[in-house]
Design a protein around this motif. Structure first.
Motif, PDB file in Angstrom:
ATOM      1  N   ASN A   1      -9.058   4.734 -10.120  1.00 18.64           N
ATOM      2  CA  ASN A   1     -10.253   4.780 -10.965  1.00 18.64           C
ATOM      3  C   ASN A   1      -9.935   4.835 -12.460  1.00 18.64           C
ATOM      4  OD1 ASN A   1     -12.947   4.507 -10.635  1.00 18.64           O
ATOM      5  ND2 ASN A   1     -13.190   6.399  -9.449  1.00 18.64           N
ATOM      6  N   VAL A   2      -8.717   4.482 -12.806  1.00 17.10           N
ATOM      7  CA  VAL A   2      -8.271   4.572 -14.204  1.00 17.10           C
ATOM      8  C   VAL A   2      -8.200   3.200 -14.851  1.00 17.10           C
ATOM      9  CG1 VAL A   2      -6.209   4.985 -15.608  1.00 17.10           C
ATOM     10  CG2 VAL A   2      -7.057   6.790 -14.084  1.00 17.10           C
ATOM     11  N   ALA A   3      -7.563   2.260 -14.171  1.00 17.16           N
ATOM     12  CA  ALA A   3      -7.335   0.939 -14.763  1.00 17.16           C
ATOM     13  C   ALA A   3      -8.627   0.133 -14.817  1.00 17.16           C
ATOM     14  CB  ALA A   3      -6.294   0.188 -13.942  1.00 17.16           C
TER      15      ALA A   3
ATOM     16  N   THR B   1     -14.623  10.051 -10.767  1.00 14.26           N
ATOM     17  CA  THR B   1     -13.404  10.859 -10.720  1.00 14.26           C
ATOM     18  C   THR B   1     -12.166   9.987 -10.928  1.00 14.26           C
ATOM     19  OG1 THR B   1     -14.417  12.427  -9.212  1.00 14.26           O
ATOM     20  CG2 THR B   1     -12.014  12.420  -9.317  1.00 14.26           C
ATOM     21  N   LYS B   2     -11.360  10.358 -11.912  1.00 13.14           N
ATOM     22  CA  LYS B   2     -10.102   9.654 -12.158  1.00 13.14           C
ATOM     23  C   LYS B   2      -8.946  10.512 -11.669  1.00 13.14           C
ATOM     24  CE  LYS B   2     -11.752   7.217 -16.254  1.00 13.14           C
ATOM     25  NZ  LYS B   2     -11.695   7.086 -17.700  1.00 13.14           N
ATOM     26  N   ASP B   3      -7.924   9.852 -11.131  1.00 13.89           N
ATOM     27  CA  ASP B   3      -6.751  10.579 -10.641  1.00 13.89           C
ATOM     28  C   ASP B   3      -5.475   9.902 -11.111  1.00 13.89           C
ATOM     29  OD1 ASP B   3      -7.275  12.796  -8.525  1.00 13.89           O
ATOM     30  OD2 ASP B   3      -8.750  11.203  -8.072  1.00 13.89           O
ATOM     31  N   ALA B   4      -4.441  10.697 -11.303  1.00 16.38           N
ATOM     32  CA  ALA B   4      -3.119  10.134 -11.573  1.00 16.38           C
ATOM     33  C   ALA B   4      -2.063  11.012 -10.920  1.00 16.38           C
ATOM     34  CB  ALA B   4      -2.869  10.030 -13.073  1.00 16.38           C
ATOM     35  N   ASP B   5      -1.049  10.374 -10.348  1.00 13.16           N
ATOM     36  CA  ASP B   5       0.111  11.074  -9.788  1.00 13.16           C
ATOM     37  C   ASP B   5       1.363  10.563 -10.485  1.00 13.16           C
ATOM     38  OD1 ASP B   5      -0.975  12.629  -7.351  1.00 13.16           O
ATOM     39  OD2 ASP B   5      -1.848  10.609  -7.149  1.00 13.16           O
ATOM     40  N   VAL B   6       2.183  11.490 -10.924  1.00 15.36           N
ATOM     41  CA  VAL B   6       3.371  11.099 -11.689  1.00 15.36           C
ATOM     42  C   VAL B   6       4.599  11.753 -11.069  1.00 15.36           C
ATOM     43  CG1 VAL B   6       4.386  10.992 -13.998  1.00 15.36           C
ATOM     44  CG2 VAL B   6       1.901  11.147 -13.755  1.00 15.36           C
ATOM     45  N   TYR B   7       5.566  10.922 -10.648  1.00 15.37           N
ATOM     46  CA  TYR B   7       6.813  11.410 -10.058  1.00 15.37           C
ATOM     47  C   TYR B   7       7.956  11.180 -11.036  1.00 15.37           C
ATOM     48  CZ  TYR B   7       3.927  11.100  -5.888  1.00 15.37           C
ATOM     49  OH  TYR B   7       2.913  11.250  -4.992  1.00 15.37           O
ATOM     50  N   LEU B   8       8.717  12.221 -11.272  1.00 14.33           N
ATOM     51  CA  LEU B   8       9.821  12.107 -12.234  1.00 14.33           C
ATOM     52  C   LEU B   8      11.143  12.509 -11.605  1.00 14.33           C
ATOM     53  CD1 LEU B   8      10.055  13.196 -15.908  1.00 14.33           C
ATOM     54  CD2 LEU B   8      11.581  14.308 -14.269  1.00 14.33           C
TER      55      LEU B   8
ATOM     56  N   ASN C   1      -8.878  -5.884 -12.860  1.00 14.37           N
ATOM     57  CA  ASN C   1      -7.791  -6.869 -13.027  1.00 14.37           C
ATOM     58  C   ASN C   1      -6.582  -6.320 -13.778  1.00 14.37           C
ATOM     59  OD1 ASN C   1      -9.354  -8.884 -11.790  1.00 14.37           O
ATOM     60  ND2 ASN C   1     -10.367  -9.312 -13.759  1.00 14.37           N
ATOM     61  N   ARG C   2      -6.581  -5.030 -13.981  1.00 10.13           N
ATOM     62  CA  ARG C   2      -5.418  -4.429 -14.637  1.00 10.13           C
ATOM     63  C   ARG C   2      -4.621  -3.625 -13.621  1.00 10.13           C
ATOM     64  NH1 ARG C   2      -5.069  -7.469 -18.209  1.00 10.13           N
ATOM     65  NH2 ARG C   2      -6.364  -7.455 -20.058  1.00 10.13           N
ATOM     66  N   ASP C   3      -3.345  -3.449 -13.923  1.00  9.11           N
ATOM     67  CA  ASP C   3      -2.439  -2.722 -13.048  1.00  9.11           C
ATOM     68  C   ASP C   3      -2.859  -1.250 -12.953  1.00  9.11           C
ATOM     69  OD1 ASP C   3      -0.261  -2.109 -11.496  1.00  9.11           O
ATOM     70  OD2 ASP C   3       1.193  -3.040 -12.845  1.00  9.11           O
ATOM     71  N   ASP C   4      -2.918  -0.685 -11.730  1.00 13.44           N
ATOM     72  CA  ASP C   4      -3.266   0.731 -11.612  1.00 13.44           C
ATOM     73  C   ASP C   4      -2.049   1.604 -11.321  1.00 13.44           C
ATOM     74  OD1 ASP C   4      -2.795   0.073  -9.046  1.00 13.44           O
ATOM     75  OD2 ASP C   4      -4.788   0.596  -8.283  1.00 13.44           O
ATOM     76  N   SER C   5      -0.865   1.007 -11.395  1.00 17.60           N
ATOM     77  CA  SER C   5       0.349   1.820 -11.293  1.00 17.60           C
ATOM     78  C   SER C   5       1.286   1.436 -12.444  1.00 17.60           C
ATOM     79  CB  SER C   5       1.046   1.607  -9.956  1.00 17.60           C
ATOM     80  OG  SER C   5       1.577   0.296  -9.899  1.00 17.60           O
ATOM     81  N   GLY C   6       2.277   2.265 -12.669  1.00 23.16           N
ATOM     82  CA  GLY C   6       3.170   1.968 -13.784  1.00 23.16           C
ATOM     83  C   GLY C   6       4.486   2.704 -13.646  1.00 23.16           C
ATOM     84  N   LYS C   7       5.423   2.330 -14.510  1.00 20.82           N
ATOM     85  CA  LYS C   7       6.735   2.970 -14.520  1.00 20.82           C
ATOM     86  C   LYS C   7       7.104   3.334 -15.961  1.00 20.82           C
ATOM     87  CE  LYS C   7       8.563   0.455 -10.521  1.00 20.82           C
ATOM     88  NZ  LYS C   7       8.093   1.529  -9.603  1.00 20.82           N
TER      89      LYS C   7
END
Lengths: 384, 384, 384
Positions: free
Chosen positions: C363-365, C332-339, C368-374
């Motif tokens: 569960n996306v990145a 299961t992959k999840d993402a939350d996006v705040y704008l 060794n990769r960043d799992d958050s972003g801007k």
């Protein structure tokens, strides 16, 4: 309390009829916005798709998406700049200039055209794609490079009279020599209309073309009116001479018209592996307007324009066409194409077209492949 | 019994002069349709085509096919959206936005531009391609990336005064860093006109550009005014600094004008294999209008506009230009280009141009290759 | 001494408000020129650019460059032909028809559309890209093929009422079978507005889509509103069924609005290597107009139009949005996006937009990769 619309120069006359136009009352300047949509769905099967195992195929696509402007400056300087954006299923659109030319009309002996325009060749090609009676033009225009007129520039002279028209063109043929010089082909057309009345017309014409090729790989290939099919290659090879002649005839009386053209193309081999090829094709087409309108013939351009429906419910037109293609290159290939069509002219702007075709060939299909085929097509056309 | 044309908002003023325009009488809103056709045929030979064995080459092509709209909303918000469709022999057209920008003119200190527009750099580049006196601009604009202004977006400030103009620009330079960040270059221009009368003008100007490159492969290449030739690479390599300066001067009196620009470009090597490069180029151009008209100088933009023919048979203009290019990168390459031109302005819309060039070079041609060359070109221009 | 502007047919009414329009006073014919510029600069980092080592990225680009015409002939035959020319940094433009369709409005039961048009699916997609409150639409429209409506042709029926709208569409889904037959998907939408006042509105809607795929490689990928980032693939594989459902709701009162949509997509595996995938996503967005204007709701189309600023200094709008994406395909992959967003409507034509986003995923990145972003973005929009 409507606001006032005025101008600072000479008086203007404005029109809209789906598109838009404005001109000065003294006819010195004019400007028009124009376009045409051809939204097509087509089906093909059998010999038309030999290259993909005879499988049947349907396509929905933008056959033409014209948009642009025409205008006049200082009375004698006419221009046209019409782009064409086409699109296949799932693919992106492709935009190019369909026409982009300047025409000087101030010389009595001839109009002078420079740029990208339809060349003087053939009756059905001179007739706008928006005014032909079948969804696709006859196969003979695909079988000669003289028919591929939309992507080349030309320097042309021509003139129309009450019963006659002529045109000659020197054109960039799209080839280059090994030293990358543009090569220029030439063609010409002459038409004469012994009868050119509103309800009766007799049209005769002849067109000649020398593509003036150096040498290179050329083919005579046609989809036989089934635009998105694989198509059939009638001749191919390395040639160094490419000449075409074409004869035109049409007769129209009241709601009835018959029209025929015959094309002969001579390709001379440029190497030992290629056999000289001779391709010939003709068609005969009959149309009958169920609602009584005549087709519109323009003797000064040797071409037809669209039917103008007289009734509020539009005009209905029945179309039948027989085409024959023959190619001699070592062996002889033949194709016969029968078409039945029905057109509804909803009004001056909108036209709905239906075509059914039956195709038989000999010596065309690969072994174990279908040598006959069918095609069908539907078009919604909107002119503005 | 003409029909009435009215409006539901403020009074409108309409015009057509080949193109079309409408504006509100209170100047709050406006809308214009515009375009330009440049139908070219060109020839080149010798050193210009070293890469293809010095062979001569002719081409017929659509050099420019502009079409689009400009307008104003709420007086201060100007926009321009002009596409360009070009086409070579046998190739398809390529469409892109030539200009696509918004300009806010409501601030006293400066106009603010965002989008795709010509950048503030150089006299001949500021002058519209439709108003230059030769078919192609001087080579110096190809020799710097500051001259490649049509495919990048910019944020620009600028303002014009009675005798003066200035502009600065921060622009997307089309490069990306390794992490794919857009890089932004900057340039600026200042012009001053001690004399700015209708029949006499003296123009001085200076332009500076820093392309603000990170590092990458760049070249200084020019076709020396023979657009479809192979062209000549004067410097090339992996650089990490790219700066250009340019000086402008022009004097016009009655039917006579002389115009000159000098460019200096400094490229700093980014690796051991590349030698630093310095490219300089200047031109001096003289024009003489046989029919007596003056060129039109706009001091508030530091540029020229087209001659307006006063006679019904149009205006004739003679042009001579000498260009010198010099590049130091280890060795020194030189080129001298002599041009003779004749322009016929048939009217405000139509212009016919002829150019002949003679080119000599040193240290440019490969061994056994021609170090001199010739070019010729013809253009039919239609502005609407 | 202004010149007279008249017409030879029925009376005409002309307007300009940045664009241009003319219609006959009897409403039988009309013609309009329209366009929209979206000049964007965007930034993204972290998980959004996993594919390029999490590096941050900025881009300046033409997000939309619309230009074209709409019109009516014989009252009931409406057409639209709007092209879109986009352009990236340093790249060339790409032109295609954004819309190209004919709509017949003369039948009481439903309007009939044929051609390239936005399909009946979703509230935010039905809302023009020029009227949405954030720079990019919610991610859920990228996560379904039902959202990719601009490059396909359709045959659609639909109708709007005082408080209700419905639409169904049979569309060329851009796929072909192995025998190259076009495949046709279908979708539909129904909306109902219990409240549809100028200052208060309550919107409910449901949309369904069956892409009717045969089999092939499909993905559910989104850039989560950071258009030029690498984006995130939530599900991928070889599927033979692709169905989507969507629920819509919105409430507006005075300067305040809240809007939410929920999407569920079901992808069935076509081979042993691919696991069935279920993708769901929802967003909730709130807007508040600091200057007091209401958003404009159109119940007969189930969509919003742009705010009309009442003050000469324009309108200011605050926007907040939360999005959630969840994909089940084995794991299961999840993402939350705040704008957080701020919009300035300078006037009816010009709009300036600013968006900031914060993104977290699980569960996306890759390891060794960043799992958050801007991400951040700015847009200048000009409608004409």
């Amino acid at each position: 309390q409507a606001g006032i619309v005025s101008t600072e120069g000479p008086d203007l006359i404005v029109r809209t009829d789906g598109g838009f136009g404005v001109k000065t009352a003294d006819n010195q300047f004019s400007f028009n916005v124009e376009g045409r949509m051809n939204l097509d769905t087509s089906y093909s099967s059998g010999v038309l798709n030999n290259a993909t195992n005879d499988k049947s195929r349907t396509d929905t696509y933008v056959r033409r998406g014209y948009f642009g402007v025409t205008g006049t400056a200082y009375k004698d300087w006419y221009f046209e700049a019409i782009m064409n954006g086409t699109a296949d299923q799932g693919g992106t659109s492709n935009f190019e200039w369909n026409t982009l030319f300047v025409k000087y009309t101030g010389w009595d002996a001839a109009n002078i055209t420079l740029g990208r325009d339809v060349r003087p060749f053939g009756l059905e090609q001179s007739t706008s794609s928006g005014a032909i009676s079948t969804i696709e033009r006859a196969a003979l225009y695909e079988l000669t490079r003289a028919g591929d007129t939309e992507t080349s520039q030309q320097f042309a002279l021509g003139k129309g009279y009450k019963n006659m028209s002529w045109g000659v063109s020197l054109y960039d043929n799209g080839d280059t020599t090994t030293s990358k010089n543009t090569r220029y082909g030439y063609d010409g057309r002459f038409t004469y209309a012994p009868i050119a009345e509103k309800n009766e017309a007799l049209h005769l014409g002849i067109s000649l073309d020398d593509a003036n090729i150096d040498q290179g790989k050329y083919s005579a290939k046609s989809t036989l009116g089934a635009k998105k099919s694989d198509g059939i290659v009638f001749a191919t090879g390395n040639f160094d001479s490419d000449r075409t002649g074409l004869l035109e005839a049409a007769y129209m009386k009241g709601p009835f018209s018959v029209q025929a053209e015959y094309l002969y193309r001579d390709l001379k081999s440029a190497d030992a592996k290629t056999v000289d090829a001779k391709v010939s094709s003709y068609y005969i087409m009959g149309t009958y307007t169920l609602t009584g309108e005549s087709r519109v013939y323009k003797a000064s351009a040797g071409k037809f324009a669209n039917i103008n429906p007289t009734s509020k419910t539009g005009a209905w037109e029945l179309v039948g066409r027989y085409q024959h293609v023959k190619a001699d290159q070592g062996s002889t290939k033949d194709a016969d194409v029968y078409l039945l069509g029905l057109n509804w002219y909803a009004n001056k702007n909108v036209k709905l077209m239906f075509n059914l075709q039956n195709i038989t060939t000999s010596n065309v299909a690969a072994e174990n492949r279908d040598d006959s085929g069918k095609s069908a097509a539907m078009r919604l056309q909107y002119n503005f």
